[in-house]
Design an enzyme around this catalytic site. Structure first.
Site, PDB file in Angstrom:
ATOM      1  N   ASP A 127       0.851  -1.188   0.000  1.00 25.56           N
ATOM      2  CA  ASP A 127       0.000   0.000   0.000  1.00 25.56           C
ATOM      3  C   ASP A 127       0.889   1.241   0.000  1.00 25.56           C
ATOM      4  OD1 ASP A 127       0.849  -0.811   2.517  1.00 25.56           O
ATOM      5  OD2 ASP A 127      -1.148  -0.903   3.366  1.00 25.56           O
ATOM      6  N   GLU A 135      -5.895   3.122   3.570  1.00 30.51           N
ATOM      7  CA  GLU A 135      -6.417   3.696   4.807  1.00 30.51           C
ATOM      8  C   GLU A 135      -7.899   4.033   4.715  1.00 30.51           C
ATOM      9  OE1 GLU A 135      -4.963   3.649   7.500  1.00 30.51           O
ATOM     10  OE2 GLU A 135      -2.838   3.442   7.044  1.00 30.51           O
TER      11      GLU A 135
END
Length: 383
Positions: free
Chosen positions: A74, A133
């Site tokens: 990520d 997130e």
């Protein structure tokens, strides 16, 4: 080009200095892309996804492929003001890699650099994924049909840094590693009035307080105690002065569970509580529950057995079997579609947890993380 010639610490510090929020990782993506293209590997192909413009996929053609192995990292940061005072602290006000995604990206680049120079046996897909997130970037990419044909991994791997573990230690477990999560967003609307005449108002604060207390019974009286679950309300805003009953209250929180069935049951119980309290207090409950791609991270039995066996038997690896955590991760969605394994990489900052404005991972974790994954993937491709 050799992996020894790549300054991974400098790369990590650059990424840490210039963090970007979910779906706004344009400079991060450009930086990663420039590094990867500079290697000029003849078996490397880059792919971008117009609908998710900050995503970056890299494919390596194997020399004698039997499968396609995926590795995901990520790339987004959090809306947190950094307080580490490090010389390479965030230069983007109010944004910080407080979850360690800069470490994640750096390890991925180190692994990719090796296979860009030494052609892998199997095909490989590296996913540099935006919006972990929030907005569930992995789920978005999957639903766009990104992982099809030669771009579909047969198995997927990913790491998450863990400040509570020693730097460089690797840990995972069979079954559920991380919980599935659901966001709670609730607006309660009523008729405000003077604090001295509550009978002439509909008190949204009392209704909000009742909701906070009622949802605490969902886990204790509905979830099997050996399964585990959490409901936390972390935000409650209402009113401007003590002698006025306000018209509106806003609440936000999270539902977490290790099993998807439990999570769905808890969601339904929260809906039922909201409906009942709305009737009881004569107010309006506008409830939104959003799980998106944040499914439980259920490690695949086969890939995880191979991973754990290799790591436990490699004398160069500090390996441990971990306990499940209520941490949420949208990699859970991807490995519910494609079998795979997620693991912890210790980064040795026990004083500061994930999402802490003072989090300062120990960079010495990067090299052992890179080398352990290179060795494992080389071994895995021979199986």
């Amino acid at each position: 080009m050799a992996i020894a010639d790549i300054d991974l610490i400098a790369i990590r510090r650059h990424l840490h200095t210039y963090p970007e929020l979910s779906m706004a990782e344009f400079k991060t993506q450009a930086y990663l892309k420039d590094i990867i293209l500079s290697w000029e590997s003849p078996w490397l192909t880059i792919r971008e996804i117009p609908a998710v413009p900050t995503a970056l996929l890299v494919r390596l053609t194997g020399s004698n492929p039997k499968r396609t192995v995926g590795y995901r990292t990520d790339i987004d940061a959090l809306p947190i003001s950094e307080e580490t005072q490090l010389p390479y602290a965030s230069q983007n006000a109010g944004v910080m890699h407080a979850c360690g995604h800069d470490i994640h990206m750096t390890v991925a680049l180190g692994v990719l650099a090796h296979f860009a120079e030494h052609q892998p046996t199997d095909n490989m897909i590296f996913l540099f994924q935006p919006a972990e997130e929030e907005q569930a970037g992995g789920k978005q990419l999957y639903e766009l049909g990104t992982f099809v044909d030669e771009w579909r991994p047969d198995e997927f791997y990913a790491l998450h840094d863990q400040p509570a573990m020693p730097a460089g230690q690797i840990a995972t477990r069979q079954g559920t590693l991380f919980a599935g999560t659901t966001e709670i967003h609730l607006t309660i609307k009523g008729h405000g009035g003077h604090a001295a005449f509550p009978h002439q108002a509909q008190d949204v604060i009392v209704a909000a307080a009742s909701f906070v207390m009622a949802v605490q019974t969902v886990v204790s009286r509905n979830v099997d105690p050996v399964h585990g679950g959490v409901i936390t309300i972390g935000k409650l805003q209402a009113g401007t002065i003590g002698n006025v009953i306000p018209n509106e209250a806003q609440l936000a929180g999270t539902i977490r569970a290790f099993q998807q069935a439990d999570l769905e049951m808890m969601q339904q119980r929260v809906r039922e509580i909201a409906q009942s309290l709305a009737t009881m207090y004569g107010v309006t409950f506008d409830l939104e529950l959003n799980q998106g791609g944040y499914w439980p991270v259920n490690n695949d039995e086969k890939t995880t057995a191979a991973f754990m066996t290799f790591m436990a038997n490699d004398e160069d690896v500090d390996f441990a079997v971990s306990q499940p955590a209520m941490t949420g991760e949208d990699f859970g969605y991807l490995i519910n579609q494609i079998p795979g394994t997620m693991f912890w990489l210790g980064v040795g900052d026990a004083e500061h947890g994930l999402h802490d404005s003072h989090l300062a991972p120990d960079e010495s974790a990067i090299e052992p993380g890179v080398h352990a994954m290179i060795k494992f993937l080389d071994w895995r491709m021979k199986q």
